[in-house]
Design a protein around this motif. Sequence first.
Motif, PDB file in Angstrom:
ATOM      1  N   MET A  56       0.831  -1.204   0.000  1.00 44.03           N
ATOM      2  CA  MET A  56       0.000   0.000   0.000  1.00 44.03           C
ATOM      3  C   MET A  56       0.867   1.256   0.000  1.00 44.03           C
ATOM      4  SD  MET A  56      -3.336  -0.926   2.302  1.00 44.03           S
ATOM      5  CE  MET A  56      -2.440  -1.192   3.804  1.00 44.03           C
ATOM      6  N   ARG A  57       2.068   1.157   0.550  1.00 46.67           N
ATOM      7  CA  ARG A  57       2.972   2.299   0.546  1.00 46.67           C
ATOM      8  C   ARG A  57       3.484   2.581  -0.865  1.00 46.67           C
ATOM      9  NH1 ARG A  57       8.249   3.558   0.347  1.00 46.67           N
ATOM     10  NH2 ARG A  57       8.934   1.394   0.160  1.00 46.67           N
ATOM     11  N   LEU A  58       3.962   1.544  -1.535  1.00 47.55           N
ATOM     12  CA  LEU A  58       4.538   1.737  -2.869  1.00 47.55           C
ATOM     13  C   LEU A  58       3.492   1.985  -3.942  1.00 47.55           C
ATOM     14  CD1 LEU A  58       7.531  -0.732  -3.149  1.00 47.55           C
ATOM     15  CD2 LEU A  58       7.566   1.753  -3.142  1.00 47.55           C
ATOM     16  N   ARG A  59       2.322   1.421  -3.787  1.00 43.93           N
ATOM     17  CA  ARG A  59       1.259   1.568  -4.784  1.00 43.93           C
ATOM     18  C   ARG A  59      -0.025   2.023  -4.103  1.00 43.93           C
ATOM     19  NH1 ARG A  59       2.649  -0.756 -10.039  1.00 43.93           N
ATOM     20  NH2 ARG A  59       4.826  -1.312  -9.769  1.00 43.93           N
ATOM     21  N   GLY A  93       0.165  10.857  -2.253  1.00 44.34           N
ATOM     22  CA  GLY A  93       0.652   9.642  -1.613  1.00 44.34           C
ATOM     23  C   GLY A  93       1.830   9.007  -2.328  1.00 44.34           C
ATOM     24  N   TRP A  94       1.834   9.065  -3.649  1.00 46.27           N
ATOM     25  CA  TRP A  94       2.933   8.461  -4.412  1.00 46.27           C
ATOM     26  C   TRP A  94       4.247   9.167  -4.113  1.00 46.27           C
ATOM     27  CZ3 TRP A  94       2.789   4.323  -7.992  1.00 46.27           C
ATOM     28  CH2 TRP A  94       1.539   3.720  -8.093  1.00 46.27           C
ATOM     29  N   VAL A  95       4.183  10.444  -3.772  1.00 40.34           N
ATOM     30  CA  VAL A  95       5.385  11.197  -3.416  1.00 40.34           C
ATOM     31  C   VAL A  95       5.687  11.012  -1.929  1.00 40.34           C
ATOM     32  CG1 VAL A  95       6.387  13.507  -3.282  1.00 40.34           C
ATOM     33  CG2 VAL A  95       4.990  12.861  -5.252  1.00 40.34           C
ATOM     34  N   LEU A  96       4.689  11.225  -1.097  1.00 39.96           N
ATOM     35  CA  LEU A  96       4.858  11.128   0.351  1.00 39.96           C
ATOM     36  C   LEU A  96       5.396   9.764   0.774  1.00 39.96           C
ATOM     37  CD1 LEU A  96       4.326  12.480   3.139  1.00 39.96           C
ATOM     38  CD2 LEU A  96       2.081  11.404   3.070  1.00 39.96           C
ATOM     39  N   HIS A  97       4.893   8.697   0.183  1.00 43.03           N
ATOM     40  CA  HIS A  97       5.271   7.336   0.575  1.00 43.03           C
ATOM     41  C   HIS A  97       6.674   6.945   0.133  1.00 43.03           C
ATOM     42  CE1 HIS A  97       0.763   6.077   0.856  1.00 43.03           C
ATOM     43  NE2 HIS A  97       1.100   6.970   1.761  1.00 43.03           N
ATOM     44  N   ARG A  98       7.357   7.841  -0.593  1.00 44.38           N
ATOM     45  CA  ARG A  98       8.739   7.585  -1.003  1.00 44.38           C
ATOM     46  C   ARG A  98       9.722   8.546  -0.338  1.00 44.38           C
ATOM     47  NH1 ARG A  98       5.418   5.530  -4.405  1.00 44.38           N
ATOM     48  NH2 ARG A  98       5.934   3.826  -5.785  1.00 44.38           N
ATOM     49  N   ASP A  99       9.275   9.183   0.718  1.00 45.32           N
ATOM     50  CA  ASP A  99      10.116  10.116   1.460  1.00 45.32           C
ATOM     51  C   ASP A  99      11.210   9.332   2.180  1.00 45.32           C
ATOM     52  OD1 ASP A  99      11.248  11.834   3.397  1.00 45.32           O
ATOM     53  OD2 ASP A  99       9.368  12.924   3.656  1.00 45.32           O
ATOM     54  N   LYS A 100      12.452   9.532   1.755  1.00 47.94           N
ATOM     55  CA  LYS A 100      13.580   8.779   2.332  1.00 47.94           C
ATOM     56  C   LYS A 100      13.830   9.146   3.781  1.00 47.94           C
ATOM     57  CE  LYS A 100      15.621   7.869  -2.105  1.00 47.94           C
ATOM     58  NZ  LYS A 100      16.715   8.050  -3.033  1.00 47.94           N
ATOM     59  N   GLY A 101      13.431  10.339   4.184  1.00 49.86           N
ATOM     60  CA  GLY A 101      13.570  10.737   5.578  1.00 49.86           C
ATOM     61  C   GLY A 101      12.653   9.953   6.504  1.00 49.86           C
ATOM     62  N   VAL A 102      11.565   9.451   5.974  1.00 47.03           N
ATOM     63  CA  VAL A 102      10.595   8.685   6.762  1.00 47.03           C
ATOM     64  C   VAL A 102      10.780   7.180   6.542  1.00 47.03           C
ATOM     65  CG1 VAL A 102       8.137   8.215   7.122  1.00 47.03           C
ATOM     66  CG2 VAL A 102       8.905  10.555   6.698  1.00 47.03           C
ATOM     67  N   PHE A 103      10.899   6.770   5.283  1.00 43.39           N
ATOM     68  CA  PHE A 103      10.877   5.340   4.944  1.00 43.39           C
ATOM     69  C   PHE A 103      12.256   4.743   4.691  1.00 43.39           C
ATOM     70  CE2 PHE A 103       6.694   7.029   3.904  1.00 43.39           C
ATOM     71  CZ  PHE A 103       5.904   6.157   4.630  1.00 43.39           C
ATOM     72  N   GLY A 104      13.299   5.536   4.774  1.00 46.66           N
ATOM     73  CA  GLY A 104      14.658   5.030   4.635  1.00 46.66           C
ATOM     74  C   GLY A 104      15.243   5.293   3.259  1.00 46.66           C
ATOM     75  N   ALA A 105      16.550   5.117   3.167  1.00 47.29           N
ATOM     76  CA  ALA A 105      17.284   5.375   1.922  1.00 47.29           C
ATOM     77  C   ALA A 105      16.790   4.498   0.778  1.00 47.29           C
ATOM     78  CB  ALA A 105      18.778   5.163   2.147  1.00 47.29           C
ATOM     79  N   ALA A 107      13.655   3.756   0.090  1.00 49.88           N
ATOM     80  CA  ALA A 107      12.206   3.991   0.017  1.00 49.88           C
ATOM     81  C   ALA A 107      11.597   3.645  -1.330  1.00 49.88           C
ATOM     82  CB  ALA A 107      11.889   5.444   0.372  1.00 49.88           C
ATOM     83  N   GLU A 108      12.390   3.615  -2.380  1.00 46.94           N
ATOM     84  CA  GLU A 108      11.887   3.284  -3.723  1.00 46.94           C
ATOM     85  C   GLU A 108      11.641   1.783  -3.894  1.00 46.94           C
ATOM     86  OE1 GLU A 108      11.136   5.315  -6.355  1.00 46.94           O
ATOM     87  OE2 GLU A 108      11.479   7.034  -5.052  1.00 46.94           O
ATOM     88  N   PHE A 109      12.123   0.988  -2.962  1.00 49.28           N
ATOM     89  CA  PHE A 109      12.101  -0.468  -3.136  1.00 49.28           C
ATOM     90  C   PHE A 109      11.093  -1.147  -2.207  1.00 49.28           C
ATOM     91  CE2 PHE A 109      16.292   1.064  -4.331  1.00 49.28           C
ATOM     92  CZ  PHE A 109      16.368   0.565  -5.614  1.00 49.28           C
ATOM     93  N   PHE A 110      10.577  -2.267  -2.675  1.00 53.01           N
ATOM     94  CA  PHE A 110       9.655  -3.096  -1.901  1.00 53.01           C
ATOM     95  C   PHE A 110      10.466  -3.908  -0.902  1.00 53.01           C
ATOM     96  CE2 PHE A 110       7.138  -7.106  -1.507  1.00 53.01           C
ATOM     97  CZ  PHE A 110       6.013  -6.561  -0.924  1.00 53.01           C
ATOM     98  N   ARG A 111      10.383  -3.510   0.367  1.00 51.39           N
ATOM     99  CA  ARG A 111      11.101  -4.204   1.432  1.00 51.39           C
ATOM    100  C   ARG A 111      10.223  -4.227   2.683  1.00 51.39           C
ATOM    101  NH1 ARG A 111      14.503  -3.426   5.586  1.00 51.39           N
ATOM    102  NH2 ARG A 111      14.526  -1.153   5.404  1.00 51.39           N
TER     103      ARG A 111
END
Length: 161
Positions: A56-59, A93-105, A107-111
């Motif tokens: 849900m974060r990535l998509r 959401g597509w931008v917010l959910h890729r915030d590296k400050g929140v989701f880590g370096a 953030a672009e990857f499914f982990r």
Amino acid sequence: MQSFFWLTLTAPRVYSLLKSEIDSAVSASIIPPTGNIEWQQSQHLPYFQACLKEAMRLRPAVGLNITRYAPSPDGVEIDGRHYPAGTRLAVNGWVLHRDKGVFGADAEFFRPERWLEDEENARVMERYMFQVRPPTPSSNYPVLNFLLPCLLRPCCLRFLF
């Protein structure tokens, strides 16, 4: 649901861990081998929950900006800029959910593991998610918790592949 399956089934390591968790839950009678899964049962599948949140974060289902109004009486300051009360603000959401400050370096990857590594950080990430909120009967979140584990049980996987 489509994003969940796409992301998990195209990541062999993730799929293997998810399948193992579900198989173990069936063996331990945490979830039934067939039939419906109850909400409470799905909450005992931590890796599944992490995969669901990560999908849900990535998509995010919401592709448009979500608007809110700056609160009264004083407005709000965001990133050093003041917005008066009543100012309409939007975030995607597509931008917010890729915030590296929140989701880590990464953030672009499914982990999915990012949701399990640190409980406090997981709470911070949840605050930034549009759809990870306390579930309501009208939201899709409970439906995904019932349906997806059912489809990932061994009896159903025979028909999917």
